[in-house]
Write an enzyme that holds these catalytic residues in place. Structure first.
Site, PDB file in Angstrom:
ATOM      1  N   GLU A 195       0.836  -1.144  -0.052  1.00 17.55           N
ATOM      2  CA  GLU A 195      -0.223   0.189  -0.107  1.00 17.55           C
ATOM      3  C   GLU A 195       0.856   1.201   0.017  1.00 17.55           C
ATOM      4  OE1 GLU A 195      -1.192   2.540   2.659  1.00 17.55           O
ATOM      5  OE2 GLU A 195      -0.899   1.498   4.609  1.00 17.55           O
ATOM      6  N   HIS A 370      -0.934   4.735   8.210  1.00 18.40           N
ATOM      7  CA  HIS A 370      -0.251   4.106   7.111  1.00 18.40           C
ATOM      8  C   HIS A 370       0.996   4.203   7.175  1.00 18.40           C
ATOM      9  CE1 HIS A 370      -4.159   3.551   4.886  1.00 18.40           C
ATOM     10  NE2 HIS A 370      -4.626   4.556   5.647  1.00 18.40           N
TER      11      HIS A 370
END
EC number: 3.1.-.-
Lengths: 557, 557
Positions: A195, A370
């Site tokens: 990601e 993240h």
């Protein structure tokens, strides 16, 4: 599509060049595994649209080959499309406990719970799905119970990270399993899909546990009621808020449907520990000593119907924000939400509250979920992939992620920056991208799925910016001349009472236009409509510099 | 309004609880001085609106008392409303050279240049305007030639800072005149109005001259064409870009109308020094060695029609962005523009460009033009005001600014956080806020000023989100029954060809509804319209969960 039977194919049906509606597909021979099925919120240019989901034509056409939908974690952009997928095709779902709990909530709302096969997995599970077998590894993120997925295929291992970061001092000691990742990568993986959300951000995220300390400090300093807002699904954050309330001897009330739902599910499943008697109802807040109560609420992104927004405009029945109350945003703004959040902060200050929020005050009430650049490099280093596909991000993020991959040794020609629908085929250890499958955005509007398309949106935009004018013409069937005066109705253009003169002029113009044209028959009626439209358009643009939608309606009698 | 004749009154007609449309008024006895006349860009909720200006009813009613419009500097939010003001009332304008130059550009566009009295002032000017006399002081900001204003009134001195920051190593040695400010404040001013834009930001702005070094460094590293974008009005930034081009031996092309206009005015007036022969036409770029050319363009905020946006979508006739070209955003995003800017960055990467922008890469290509907390405290410290009115900002900024004022010694009860229209009256050295004058937003849409109001905007919103349905009913004058089948036209709701069935059902429903109602006469026609509207609304909401605008049109024959 002619692909060799023993080809490994990898592609995205959503999640590339966007943040949202994640869906990735791994196929080997006749076995398809789907990873995630998220939704995406529309931006303001998609007028009136509620939600965006994937075009799943490919999955519909290959239904018989789909062995599983594996869901990596319980965020909207990974589970929000599931009800819409299940309305079209039936697939068995595999997910960890909290993720399943959140999927079940969603399926209940759509009345789909009973007919769906839900399978519980964890980081130690192994699945054999035809020619492909799956195993998993635990990661850190802003929701518990996140899994990365390893696909063991005859070509070699493919790894999908899911959403992740590395938190070396996580809340609840839920460590990412770095040892397992190292083991998986020891001999190198064939393809890594990782990601890219924070690929533009240098450094390494601070630990979520730091946030807990800051929240506790703010709780200690607060002299009256505390309102604190975060994403309901950030269970670790919620746990730290519960802990801060306990340490400072405050009861906790939950405001907002999603907060109540998620806290209930997370508590039932053991992801959240709330001391007996700590939770109170919203209706009890008014009777409490203001120093003994904290309120955990939804709306940290400025959503207009959520609890915090309603509280900020004194529009919440059971409780109000009073001078010297403390309001904490334990969240960062999602790009695009800054303005709505600022408006709420303005209102909170107007109410006399002490507001603690990110911008400019370095309060440390939020860390991202993240991986930043150093964490992304750590993941690639652990996995030692031959091929690398950056996923989950806008193009600039994918671009930066690919530079990071190069910097830790992935060959530039082995990095595939793909679009949704682009298929990476791997055959005899060699990957190439030459073909694509259908992909796209499907709009959900009310109960309609896909019935609002570009023409409708184009009309909405025109109506939104310029408004419209309906001109009703009643004309004789034989002579094509006006039977009565034209009638004009405008909406969103000018307010009729103020602009009577302008609209009268339109009517006169129309009458003149008709007078000059010949009697209608068949096509001539259409051409009359065009003539009227054109002359009114020109007239109005000259007079007002605006171009409302003109709808001439011709009635023949 | 009954105010004592010898009262000093201070209020805003714009600029408070907003960023934009600044306009402040200082009145003593029968002498009114207006400071600034800006415009504001609408947010996306104001569908179709081009511009927002002030409600100047107060100024219209007190025209004969207005002695001057003093303009502090040449930014849109301080000059953008001037043409609209001048269309309603005639006032002499006072401004410094560059500011006047930019105002003249605007007046030319509106054909107002000849009839307006424009007076050139500088930091040393003194104006006697009835009972009030004005003097000025030089400040730093992101445009040259900015003035703060001192109003000498019989009650005492009032100071308006204009927009400012402190830059101790400014480009072109245009220092803020701290010594003059200290002199003004030595004996304390009565009232200080100071701008609040960055009141949430801790610290002290870095100097604009640092940016120059970073730009030069990027120019040196670039191996092919350079595109660099900034606000045209940031003349010091433009000068540093010119300097970087000169030092790295590149010619410079200007793209975008406002860039060409402002650079022309600034050069003519001597604010910008461009070496002979450095400027080239856009049409010459293609013939140049790509290492020898830089392109200075508009569009740093992602404006869709500006040069950079068109370049990023390969939609600019005379020049294109090629792989390995460098694109520099020498600007920060204005809140709300992040998404459009990101979209452009994505496209630039897709074209293969090397993009240098703020987020996450600490390239230092921009500093703010507005004072941060320590600078704001410095200004208040210099001025030693008895009364303090934070201006130019959203409520949260005014709030933080008032805390800063307290921290440097202004009495809490002497700080007035006002709304637009709130009047602070000072009489016998005592200030109070008890009355207000009319103020508000006036919308400019095309050629219309103020003709788009709340009803039109409400309709636009409904049309934007739900679309509309026109139902045409032709009924007999006597029996009130349908003469022919109802006809339904939809726009922005569903695409008619796909939804024929739904629209047919609407027609059937309408026919049934009419059948049941009695013959029309006068009011009954209205009630028929309501009945049809209601039944179609209910039907469509049940079927689609949407509520389009329903417009029944009843024709009696």
């Amino acid at each position: 599509m002619n692909t060799a039977e023993n080809t490994l194919s990898i592609f995205a049906l959503g999640g590339i060049n966007e943040i949202g509606k994640n869906m990735y597909v791994i196929k080997y021979a006749d076995d398809i595994v789907v990873i995630d099925c998220g939704s995406k919120f529309p931006d303001e240019s998609l007028l009136g649209i509620d939600l965006i989901i994937q075009d799943i034509s490919y999955l519909r056409e290959n239904q018989d080959k789909i062995r599983a939908l594996v869901v990596t974690h319980g965020h909207e952009d990974h589970i929000g499309g599931i009800p819409y997928l299940l309305k079209q095709i039936n697939v068995p779902i595999y997910a960890s406990r909290l993720t399943l709990g959140l999927i079940e909530l969603r399926l209940k709302e759509h009345g789909l719970l009973r007919q769906t096969e839900l399978n519980l997995i964890n980081a130690d599970s192994k699945l054999d799905l035809g020619t492909v077998s799956l195993s998993f590894f635990q990661t850190n993120h802003s929701i518990p119970d996140c899994l990365g997925v390893v696909f063991d295929t005859p070509e070699g291992p493919v790894v999908h990270t899911g959403d992740f970061k590395f938190d070396l001092t996580p809340v609840n000691n839920e460590n990412a399993d770095i040892h397992k990742m190292a083991e998986i990568g020891k001999n190198g993986v064939l393809v890594l899909l990782s990601e890219s959300t924070n690929a533009e951000r240098p450094g390494f995220n601070p630990s979520e546990s730091l946030v807990g300390g800051h929240i506790e400090e703010a709780f200690r300093k607060a002299s009256r009621k505390i309102f604190i807002s975060t994403f309901a699904s950030n269970v670790h954050r919620v746990q730290q808020i519960v802990d801060a309330a306990q340490k400072t001897n405050r009861k906790l009330a939950l405001l907002g449907r999603s907060m109540v739902n998620v806290v209930t599910v997370a508590s039932e499943l053991g992801y959240l520990t709330i001391p007996e008697g700590m939770l109170i109802e919203a209706s009890e807040i008014r009777q409490m000593d203001s120093q003994r109560v904290a309120i955990l609420c939804t709306g940290s992104q400025g959503e207009p119907m959520a609890a915090l927004s309603r509280l900020s405009s004194s529009n919440f029945r059971q409780v109000e924000i009073q001078p010297k109350d403390t309001v904490i945003f334990a969240s960062g703004p999602i790009p695009g939400n800054e303005k709505s959040i600022s408006r709420i902060i303005d209102n909170l200050y107007l109410l006399g509250a002490n507001v603690i929020y990110g911008s400019g005050s370095a309060t440390g009430m939020h860390v991202s979920g993240h991986a930043c650049q150093e964490e992304l490099k750590l993941m690639i280093t652990l996995m030692k992939p031959k091929y690398f596909i950056p996923i989950h991000g806008e193009y600039r993020m994918l671009h930066h992620h690919s530079l990071l991959a190069e910097s830790v040794g992935v060959e530039k020609e082995n990095i595939f920056i793909i679009n949704n629908g682009d298929v990476v085929d791997v055959s005899d250890q060699h990957a190439s991208q030459t073909r694509e499958v259908r992909s796209g955005d499907i709009f959900v509007d009310g109960m309609g799925i896909g019935d609002v398309g570009n023409i409708v949106l184009r009309d909405r935009k025109l109506l939104a910016e310029e408004g419209m004018l309906v001109i009703v013409l009643t004309i004789g069937k034989t002579d094509g001349q006006l039977v009565s005066n034209p009638d004009t109705i405008s909406r969103g253009f000018v307010y009729s009472r103020d602009s009577e003169k302008l609209l009268n002029e339109v009517n006169e113009l129309v009458a003149k236009t008709i007078g000059k044209s010949e009697g209608p028959n068949g096509n001539r009626r259409n051409s009359l409509r065009q003539t009227v439209k054109k002359s009114v358009e020109t007239f109005l643009f000259t007079q007002t510099k605006r171009r409302p939608m003109i709808l001439p309606i011709i009635i023949e009698i």
